[in-house]
Design a protein around this motif. Structure first.
Motif, PDB file in Angstrom:
ATOM      1  N   LEU A  51      -3.899   6.759  -4.604  1.00  0.00           N
ATOM      2  CA  LEU A  51      -4.495   7.821  -5.412  1.00  0.00           C
ATOM      3  C   LEU A  51      -5.854   7.399  -5.949  1.00  0.00           C
ATOM      4  N   LEU A  52      -5.935   6.189  -6.460  1.00  0.00           N
ATOM      5  CA  LEU A  52      -7.149   5.590  -7.000  1.00  0.00           C
ATOM      6  C   LEU A  52      -7.053   4.089  -6.741  1.00  0.00           C
ATOM      7  N   ALA A  72      -5.206   8.909 -13.553  1.00  0.00           N
ATOM      8  CA  ALA A  72      -6.428   8.577 -14.281  1.00  0.00           C
ATOM      9  C   ALA A  72      -6.132   7.632 -15.432  1.00  0.00           C
ATOM     10  N   LEU A  73      -5.034   7.881 -16.155  1.00  0.00           N
ATOM     11  CA  LEU A  73      -4.662   7.007 -17.262  1.00  0.00           C
ATOM     12  C   LEU A  73      -4.292   5.612 -16.766  1.00  0.00           C
ATOM     13  N   LEU A  74      -3.539   5.541 -15.690  1.00  0.00           N
ATOM     14  CA  LEU A  74      -3.155   4.236 -15.160  1.00  0.00           C
ATOM     15  C   LEU A  74      -4.365   3.482 -14.632  1.00  0.00           C
ATOM     16  N   GLU A 101     -12.703  17.220 -12.420  1.00  0.00           N
ATOM     17  CA  GLU A 101     -12.902  15.939 -13.080  1.00  0.00           C
ATOM     18  C   GLU A 101     -11.913  15.750 -14.230  1.00  0.00           C
ATOM     19  N   VAL A 102     -11.542  14.505 -14.441  1.00  0.00           N
ATOM     20  CA  VAL A 102     -10.664  14.129 -15.545  1.00  0.00           C
ATOM     21  C   VAL A 102     -11.384  13.077 -16.380  1.00  0.00           C
ATOM     22  N   ASP A 103     -11.584  13.368 -17.668  1.00  0.00           N
ATOM     23  CA  ASP A 103     -12.267  12.437 -18.568  1.00  0.00           C
ATOM     24  C   ASP A 103     -11.244  11.556 -19.265  1.00  0.00           C
ATOM     25  N   ARG A 113     -15.292   1.267 -14.169  1.00  0.00           N
ATOM     26  CA  ARG A 113     -16.240   2.262 -13.696  1.00  0.00           C
ATOM     27  C   ARG A 113     -15.487   3.554 -13.339  1.00  0.00           C
ATOM     28  N   GLY A 114     -16.172   4.675 -13.490  1.00  0.00           N
ATOM     29  CA  GLY A 114     -15.582   5.911 -13.020  1.00  0.00           C
ATOM     30  C   GLY A 114     -15.404   5.865 -11.511  1.00  0.00           C
ATOM     31  N   HIS A 115     -14.408   6.584 -11.030  1.00  0.00           N
ATOM     32  CA  HIS A 115     -14.138   6.579  -9.589  1.00  0.00           C
ATOM     33  C   HIS A 115     -13.508   7.912  -9.206  1.00  0.00           C
ATOM     34  N   ALA A 116     -13.980   8.442  -8.059  1.00  0.00           N
ATOM     35  CA  ALA A 116     -13.445   9.698  -7.536  1.00  0.00           C
ATOM     36  C   ALA A 116     -13.512  10.773  -8.619  1.00  0.00           C
ATOM     37  N   TYR A 117     -12.361  11.325  -8.999  1.00  0.00           N
ATOM     38  CA  TYR A 117     -12.344  12.417  -9.971  1.00  0.00           C
ATOM     39  C   TYR A 117     -12.303  11.938 -11.418  1.00  0.00           C
TER      40      TYR A 117
END
Length: 235
Positions: A51-52, A72-74, A101-103, A113-117
């Motif tokens: 997933l990420l 995103a949290l994980l 996008e998910v903040d 770092r931010g990645h993908a969504y």
């Protein structure tokens, strides 16, 4: 040589189930699945998918919206909190357009770092953790202010502020308290949204102070209070 754990059995582990079918590589290692096995399971035809980075969905089907939030949290770490539009949707806000996008809010020293969504929002002001539908979120006022940073001064910002106050989701005093001088870039968006397009507000360089030295208080907190048409809270 230890017997490999069937992937179907790992997918039913209580930890994985509690995390909506999503787990980190390290969590899977703790469950007895070597990282090399996890990598093999993520190659076609599965049965898993990545997933990420370091985050695995124990399935081959596309992730659900909730799994994307969990992932995103994980990805961001154990102290991460959902904020922005994703958190507001969990709080029940309906006036915002859907966004992929998910903040995530995370202390700046631990922020990846931010990645993908995933949009990572490092902060020096950690927020209180609020469980919403089983997911860790920033408090509603903080999520609102973080959202306004993306919306700017358009009608969407006005509609958002009207919804959360009219429905009683968040009191204006709570928004005022959250809009501290540390969030000066967000103040213009909030102020303009409540003043309207005919009365734009541009922050001056000296607005980081508590006043201008004159008789009128023009601190950021007072200016945002003016946007709400009321007195600033006592400091």
């Amino acid at each position: 040589m230890p017997t490999p754990i069937p992937p179907q059995l790992l997918a039913t582990d209580p930890l994985v189930v509690a995390q909506d079918g999503v787990a980190t590589v390290h969590q899977l290692m703790d469950l007895g699945c070597a990282s090399s096995v996890t990598a093999a399971h993520c190659r076609p035809p599965g049965p898993w998918r990545r997933l990420l980075p370091r985050v695995i969905a124990l399935q081959t089907t596309p992730p659900t919206p909730r799994q994307r939030l969990r992932g995103a949290l994980l990805y961001a770490g154990p102290d991460a909190l959902l904020t922005g539009p994703a958190a507001l949707a969990l709080y029940g806000v309906t006036s915002l357009p859907a966004t992929p996008e998910v903040d995530v809010l995370i202390t700046h020293r631990a922020a990846p770092r931010g990645h993908a969504y995933v949009r990572v929002r490092p902060t020096v002001r950690p927020a209180r953790r609020v469980p919403v539908d089983g997911l860790a979120c920033a408090p509603l006022p903080r999520a609102v202010l973080d959202t306004l940073g993306h919306l700017g001064t358009g009608d969407t910002a006005t509609t958002l502020l009207a919804e959360i106050t009219d429905r009683g989701l968040c009191h204006r005093d709570d928004l005022l308290a959250e809009a501290t001088p540390a969030q000066l870039p967000l103040l213009a968006g909030v102020t303009a949204a409540f003043q309207g397009p005919d009365r734009p507000w541009t922050p001056e360089p000296d607005l980081r102070s508590s006043g201008t030295g004159g008789g009128e208080d023009s601190s950021p907190l007072s200016l945002i209070a003016m946007a709400f048409g009321r007195d600033a809270p006592a400091r």
